[in-house]
Scaffold this motif. Structure first.
Motif, PDB file in Angstrom:
ATOM      1  N   LEU A   1       0.848  -1.184   0.000  1.00  0.00           N
ATOM      2  CA  LEU A   1       0.000   0.000   0.000  1.00  0.00           C
ATOM      3  C   LEU A   1       0.888   1.240   0.000  1.00  0.00           C
ATOM      4  CD1 LEU A   1      -2.686  -1.038   2.652  1.00  0.00           C
ATOM      5  CD2 LEU A   1      -3.000  -0.885   0.180  1.00  0.00           C
TER       6      LEU A   1
ATOM      7  N   GLN B   1       1.260   5.511   0.303  1.00  0.00           N
ATOM      8  CA  GLN B   1       0.633   6.607   1.031  1.00  0.00           C
ATOM      9  C   GLN B   1      -0.433   7.303   0.188  1.00  0.00           C
ATOM     10  OE1 GLN B   1       1.027   7.375   4.229  1.00  0.00           O
ATOM     11  NE2 GLN B   1      -0.524   8.989   4.047  1.00  0.00           N
TER      12      GLN B   1
ATOM     13  N   GLN C   1      -2.495   6.047  -1.696  1.00  0.00           N
ATOM     14  CA  GLN C   1      -3.736   5.271  -1.745  1.00  0.00           C
ATOM     15  C   GLN C   1      -4.586   5.438  -0.483  1.00  0.00           C
ATOM     16  OE1 GLN C   1      -1.219   1.624  -3.039  1.00  0.00           O
ATOM     17  NE2 GLN C   1      -3.332   1.124  -3.599  1.00  0.00           N
ATOM     18  N   PHE C   2      -4.025   6.052   0.535  1.00  0.00           N
ATOM     19  CA  PHE C   2      -4.759   6.234   1.790  1.00  0.00           C
ATOM     20  C   PHE C   2      -5.849   7.289   1.603  1.00  0.00           C
ATOM     21  CE2 PHE C   2      -5.209   8.507   5.891  1.00  0.00           C
ATOM     22  CZ  PHE C   2      -5.746   7.469   6.642  1.00  0.00           C
TER      23      PHE C   2
ATOM     24  N   CYS D   1      -9.286   7.829   7.859  1.00  0.00           N
ATOM     25  CA  CYS D   1      -9.495   6.900   8.965  1.00  0.00           C
ATOM     26  C   CYS D   1     -10.676   7.376   9.787  1.00  0.00           C
ATOM     27  CB  CYS D   1      -8.247   6.779   9.844  1.00  0.00           C
ATOM     28  SG  CYS D   1      -7.757   8.297  10.664  1.00  0.00           S
TER      29      CYS D   1
ATOM     30  N   PHE E   1      -9.175   2.079   8.703  1.00  0.00           N
ATOM     31  CA  PHE E   1      -8.339   2.826   7.769  1.00  0.00           C
ATOM     32  C   PHE E   1      -8.764   2.451   6.360  1.00  0.00           C
ATOM     33  CE2 PHE E   1      -6.156   2.489  11.740  1.00  0.00           C
ATOM     34  CZ  PHE E   1      -5.501   3.707  11.907  1.00  0.00           C
TER      35      PHE E   1
ATOM     36  N   TRP F   1      -8.612   2.575   2.227  1.00  0.00           N
ATOM     37  CA  TRP F   1      -7.620   2.671   1.150  1.00  0.00           C
ATOM     38  C   TRP F   1      -8.335   2.547  -0.187  1.00  0.00           C
ATOM     39  CZ3 TRP F   1      -2.544   3.281   2.821  1.00  0.00           C
ATOM     40  CH2 TRP F   1      -2.325   3.009   4.166  1.00  0.00           C
ATOM     41  N   THR F   2      -7.682   3.023  -1.227  1.00  0.00           N
ATOM     42  CA  THR F   2      -8.295   2.955  -2.540  1.00  0.00           C
ATOM     43  C   THR F   2      -7.248   2.782  -3.620  1.00  0.00           C
ATOM     44  OG1 THR F   2      -9.868   4.047  -4.033  1.00  0.00           O
ATOM     45  CG2 THR F   2      -8.195   5.428  -3.018  1.00  0.00           C
ATOM     46  N   CYS F   3      -7.747   2.526  -4.824  1.00  0.00           N
ATOM     47  CA  CYS F   3      -6.891   2.484  -6.009  1.00  0.00           C
ATOM     48  C   CYS F   3      -7.552   3.396  -7.041  1.00  0.00           C
ATOM     49  CB  CYS F   3      -6.773   1.063  -6.547  1.00  0.00           C
ATOM     50  SG  CYS F   3      -5.751   0.928  -8.023  1.00  0.00           S
TER      51      CYS F   3
END
Length: 202
Positions: A3, A5, A7-8, A11, A196, A198-200
């Motif tokens: 992962l 950063q 992509q974050f 939270c 938390f 996350w994404t793409c």
């Protein structure tokens, strides 16, 4: 790095039994718009609760009515016996749980060693079915990992509450009954969760 950063997304956390706190998390993992206004292709979260981490994947599809539908895959590498239906040796194969006010028997059931479970709020079928030659109370019956699919945001929120309640110990329940939630005193509160997201990017 698995992962990055970049992509974050965000939270969130709080009291897992509080609707507002869960709504914030579910909104975070369901939101399709990136911070720069771009569309996001995939959404997932790491979900921390009671010293255990699970992965949550958000799935999106076009429904029959043309509107977007959301599914959530809850992936637990160490599933808890009570979470997978609260199985007991009562002569039946599973315990039913109510996911909403109109649903009376949506069962979470499973097999071994890795199974997918489904909760969609619309049918009462058990899949996969329990093996006739296995007792759901046997330790060997608990799968090594479980992937539980929940359809719809409302059902997902109720499932997260079910997940929490299935993991609370007697001591946890005593604490919850004694002490109201306090944002300033979460270090030892069993209700606290962190997520938390996350994404793409597409």
């Amino acid at each position: 790095q698995i992962l990055l950063q970049a992509q974050f997304v965000t939270c969130s956390g709080g009291n897992i039994l509080d609707d507002d706190h869960l709504d914030t998390f579910i909104s975070d993992i369901t939101d399709d718009e990136g911070s720069n206004g771009g569309k996001l292709r995939k959404m997932a979260a790491t979900f921390f609760f009671l010293e255990h981490v699970v992965a949550i994947l958000r799935l999106k599809r076009r429904g029959k009515n043309g509107e977007d539908e959301y599914w959530y895959d809850f992936i637990d590498s160490l599933p808890h016996h009570e979470t997978l239906g609260g199985l007991e040796d009562t002569g039946g194969s599973s315990r039913s749980i109510a996911l909403d006010g109109n649903t009376t028997s949506n069962d979470i059931s499973g097999g071994y060693p890795m199974d997918r479970f489904a909760v969609d709020g619309t049918n009462d079928e058990l899949y996969p079915a329990f093996e006739d030659n296995m007792s759901p109370t046997e330790d060997s019956y608990i799968p090594n990992a479980a992937r539980i699919r929940v359809e719809g945001k409302d059902n997902f929120k109720l499932f997260l509450k079910w997940y929490a309640c299935s993991k609370f110990s007697d001591d946890n329940q005593a604490y919850i009954s004694t002490y109201p939630w306090d944002d300033m005193k979460t270090d030892f509160d069993p209700r606290v969760f962190q997520a938390f997201v996350w994404t793409c990017a597409a």
